[in-house]
Design a protein around this motif. Sequence first.
Motif, PDB file in Angstrom:
ATOM      1  N   VAL A  35       0.925  -1.232   0.028  1.00 33.10           N
ATOM      2  CA  VAL A  35      -0.031  -0.072   0.093  1.00 33.10           C
ATOM      3  C   VAL A  35       1.000   1.187  -0.010  1.00 33.10           C
ATOM      4  N   MET A  36       0.744   2.149  -0.905  1.00 32.46           N
ATOM      5  CA  MET A  36       1.597   3.298  -1.101  1.00 32.46           C
ATOM      6  C   MET A  36       0.951   4.428  -1.670  1.00 32.46           C
ATOM      7  N   ARG A  37       1.455   5.584  -1.134  1.00 30.76           N
ATOM      8  CA  ARG A  37       0.861   6.826  -1.765  1.00 30.76           C
ATOM      9  C   ARG A  37       1.223   6.759  -3.345  1.00 30.76           C
ATOM     10  N   PRO A  38       0.433   7.582  -4.294  1.00 31.45           N
ATOM     11  CA  PRO A  38       0.813   7.314  -5.761  1.00 31.45           C
ATOM     12  C   PRO A  38       1.818   8.507  -5.943  1.00 31.45           C
ATOM     13  N   THR A  39       2.980   8.003  -6.061  1.00 27.19           N
ATOM     14  CA  THR A  39       4.192   8.965  -6.351  1.00 27.19           C
ATOM     15  C   THR A  39       4.939   8.181  -7.384  1.00 27.19           C
ATOM     16  N   LEU A  40       5.683   8.941  -8.139  1.00 27.58           N
ATOM     17  CA  LEU A  40       6.723   8.207  -9.156  1.00 27.58           C
ATOM     18  C   LEU A  40       7.594   7.074  -8.661  1.00 27.58           C
ATOM     19  N   ALA A  41       7.847   7.045  -7.627  1.00 26.30           N
ATOM     20  CA  ALA A  41       8.746   5.779  -6.932  1.00 26.30           C
ATOM     21  C   ALA A  41       7.714   4.612  -6.730  1.00 26.30           C
ATOM     22  N   CYS A  42       6.577   4.643  -6.824  1.00 23.35           N
ATOM     23  CA  CYS A  42       5.577   3.580  -6.841  1.00 23.35           C
ATOM     24  C   CYS A  42       5.822   2.552  -7.880  1.00 23.35           C
ATOM     25  N   ALA A  43       5.925   2.702  -9.087  1.00 24.23           N
ATOM     26  CA  ALA A  43       5.908   1.766  -9.911  1.00 24.23           C
ATOM     27  C   ALA A  43       7.399   0.898  -9.800  1.00 24.23           C
ATOM     28  N   PRO A  44       8.519   1.591  -9.760  1.00 22.91           N
ATOM     29  CA  PRO A  44       9.649   0.633  -9.271  1.00 22.91           C
ATOM     30  C   PRO A  44       9.769  -0.040  -8.099  1.00 22.91           C
ATOM     31  N   ARG A  45       8.789   0.324  -7.091  1.00 17.38           N
ATOM     32  CA  ARG A  45       8.770  -0.363  -5.843  1.00 17.38           C
ATOM     33  C   ARG A  45       7.887  -1.672  -5.935  1.00 17.38           C
ATOM     34  N   ALA A  46       6.732  -1.320  -6.695  1.00 23.14           N
ATOM     35  CA  ALA A  46       5.912  -2.587  -6.899  1.00 23.14           C
ATOM     36  C   ALA A  46       6.372  -3.605  -7.590  1.00 23.14           C
ATOM     37  N   ARG A  47       7.171  -3.244  -8.975  1.00 27.36           N
ATOM     38  CA  ARG A  47       7.807  -4.173  -9.848  1.00 27.36           C
ATOM     39  C   ARG A  47       8.817  -4.752  -9.169  1.00 27.36           C
ATOM     40  N   ALA A  48       9.415  -4.206  -8.173  1.00 27.81           N
ATOM     41  CA  ALA A  48      10.789  -4.929  -7.358  1.00 27.81           C
ATOM     42  C   ALA A  48       9.802  -5.790  -6.493  1.00 27.81           C
ATOM     43  N   GLY A  49       8.858  -5.523  -5.830  1.00 20.71           N
ATOM     44  CA  GLY A  49       8.223  -6.541  -4.890  1.00 20.71           C
ATOM     45  C   GLY A  49       7.606  -7.972  -5.542  1.00 20.71           C
ATOM     46  N   VAL A  50       7.066  -7.596  -6.674  1.00 23.68           N
ATOM     47  CA  VAL A  50       6.515  -8.462  -7.607  1.00 23.68           C
ATOM     48  C   VAL A  50       7.473  -9.450  -8.069  1.00 23.68           C
ATOM     49  N   ARG A  51       8.692  -8.670  -8.594  1.00 24.32           N
ATOM     50  CA  ARG A  51       9.795  -9.637  -9.198  1.00 24.32           C
ATOM     51  C   ARG A  51      10.270 -10.661  -8.085  1.00 24.32           C
ATOM     52  N   VAL A  52      10.365 -10.133  -6.926  1.00 23.96           N
ATOM     53  CA  VAL A  52      10.827 -10.867  -5.884  1.00 23.96           C
ATOM     54  C   VAL A  52       9.944 -12.274  -5.642  1.00 23.96           C
ATOM     55  N   ALA A  53       8.551 -11.775  -5.498  1.00 27.10           N
ATOM     56  CA  ALA A  53       7.715 -13.001  -5.302  1.00 27.10           C
ATOM     57  C   ALA A  53       7.683 -13.815  -6.416  1.00 27.10           C
ATOM     58  N   LEU A  54       7.771 -13.475  -7.594  1.00 30.13           N
ATOM     59  CA  LEU A  54       7.698 -14.513  -8.819  1.00 30.13           C
ATOM     60  C   LEU A  54       8.948 -15.257  -8.844  1.00 30.13           C
ATOM     61  N   ARG A  55       9.994 -14.755  -8.485  1.00 32.81           N
ATOM     62  CA  ARG A  55      11.364 -15.550  -8.512  1.00 32.81           C
ATOM     63  C   ARG A  55      11.174 -16.408  -7.484  1.00 32.81           C
ATOM     64  N   CYS A  56      10.680 -16.144  -6.282  1.00 36.69           N
ATOM     65  CA  CYS A  56      10.638 -17.078  -4.970  1.00 36.69           C
ATOM     66  C   CYS A  56       9.626 -18.194  -5.562  1.00 36.69           C
ATOM     67  N   HIS A  81      -3.297   8.962 -13.686  1.00 36.06           N
ATOM     68  CA  HIS A  81      -4.629   9.367 -14.022  1.00 36.06           C
ATOM     69  C   HIS A  81      -5.680   9.271 -12.908  1.00 36.06           C
ATOM     70  N   ALA A  82      -5.357   8.582 -11.932  1.00 32.06           N
ATOM     71  CA  ALA A  82      -6.380   8.498 -10.629  1.00 32.06           C
ATOM     72  C   ALA A  82      -6.401   9.559  -9.710  1.00 32.06           C
ATOM     73  N   VAL A  83      -7.517  10.060  -9.307  1.00 24.57           N
ATOM     74  CA  VAL A  83      -7.425  10.966  -8.235  1.00 24.57           C
ATOM     75  C   VAL A  83      -7.554  10.229  -6.866  1.00 24.57           C
ATOM     76  N   THR A  84      -6.614   9.981  -6.224  1.00 22.05           N
ATOM     77  CA  THR A  84      -6.583   9.285  -4.895  1.00 22.05           C
ATOM     78  C   THR A  84      -5.287   9.538  -4.144  1.00 22.05           C
ATOM     79  N   ASP A  85      -5.361   9.224  -2.875  1.00 21.08           N
ATOM     80  CA  ASP A  85      -4.063   9.570  -1.889  1.00 21.08           C
ATOM     81  C   ASP A  85      -3.360   8.010  -1.665  1.00 21.08           C
ATOM     82  N   TRP A  86      -4.021   7.108  -2.478  1.00 22.35           N
ATOM     83  CA  TRP A  86      -3.378   5.688  -2.164  1.00 22.35           C
ATOM     84  C   TRP A  86      -3.668   4.678  -3.082  1.00 22.35           C
ATOM     85  N   LEU A  87      -2.649   3.684  -3.210  1.00 20.94           N
ATOM     86  CA  LEU A  87      -2.968   2.673  -4.158  1.00 20.94           C
ATOM     87  C   LEU A  87      -2.543   1.377  -3.669  1.00 20.94           C
ATOM     88  N   CYS A  88      -2.747   0.329  -4.057  1.00 22.37           N
ATOM     89  CA  CYS A  88      -2.344  -0.982  -3.510  1.00 22.37           C
ATOM     90  C   CYS A  88      -2.097  -1.921  -4.535  1.00 22.37           C
TER      91      CYS A  88
END
Length: 159
Positions: A35-56, A81-88
């Motif tokens: 769960v993150m605030r929607p900033t430019l850093a979100c995509a790399p963080r989500a991608r890294a987390g998903v990568r670890v889960a997939l490789r495991c 595009h979203a008008v929100t203060d969070w994403l998951c």
Amino acid sequence: MPSPFATLVRPSLSPRAWMRPTVCGLRGHASRQWVMRPTLACAPRARAGVRVALRCRGVPADLEDMLLLAVTELVSNVVRHAVTDWLCAAITFGRDWIQLDVGDGDPALPGVGSEVDVEAEGGRGLFIVDLLVADASGVVNVFPCGSGKVVRVRVPAPR
């Protein structure tokens, strides 16, 4: 099936707590959620987390690449595009499937499988994700959840 996004965001959490991944079980299936605030850093963080889960889980490289592209596109769409203060972002592994969910607090639903304007500067990402997921015999769904929405990618698990 109730979505895991309905109760994830608690306004009392500090920003640091929002950025910490949480491990949970979703109806008996292993899941990782961020769960993150929607900033430019979100995509790399989500991608890294998903990568670890997939490789495991030993997911083949071609399926891993497609799911990483999907999470990057879906999270980037929320940030842009979203008008929100969070994403998951969440990844869940079932016996026969892998599911990637990206939810946010904006009720506006994007079109999936829509026609693409070849002259437009944007708007092709979700269309490309839909094509790649279909090529992997999977599906992309968009549905309302609470006051927001979830975009779900589900593909068959490799055997």
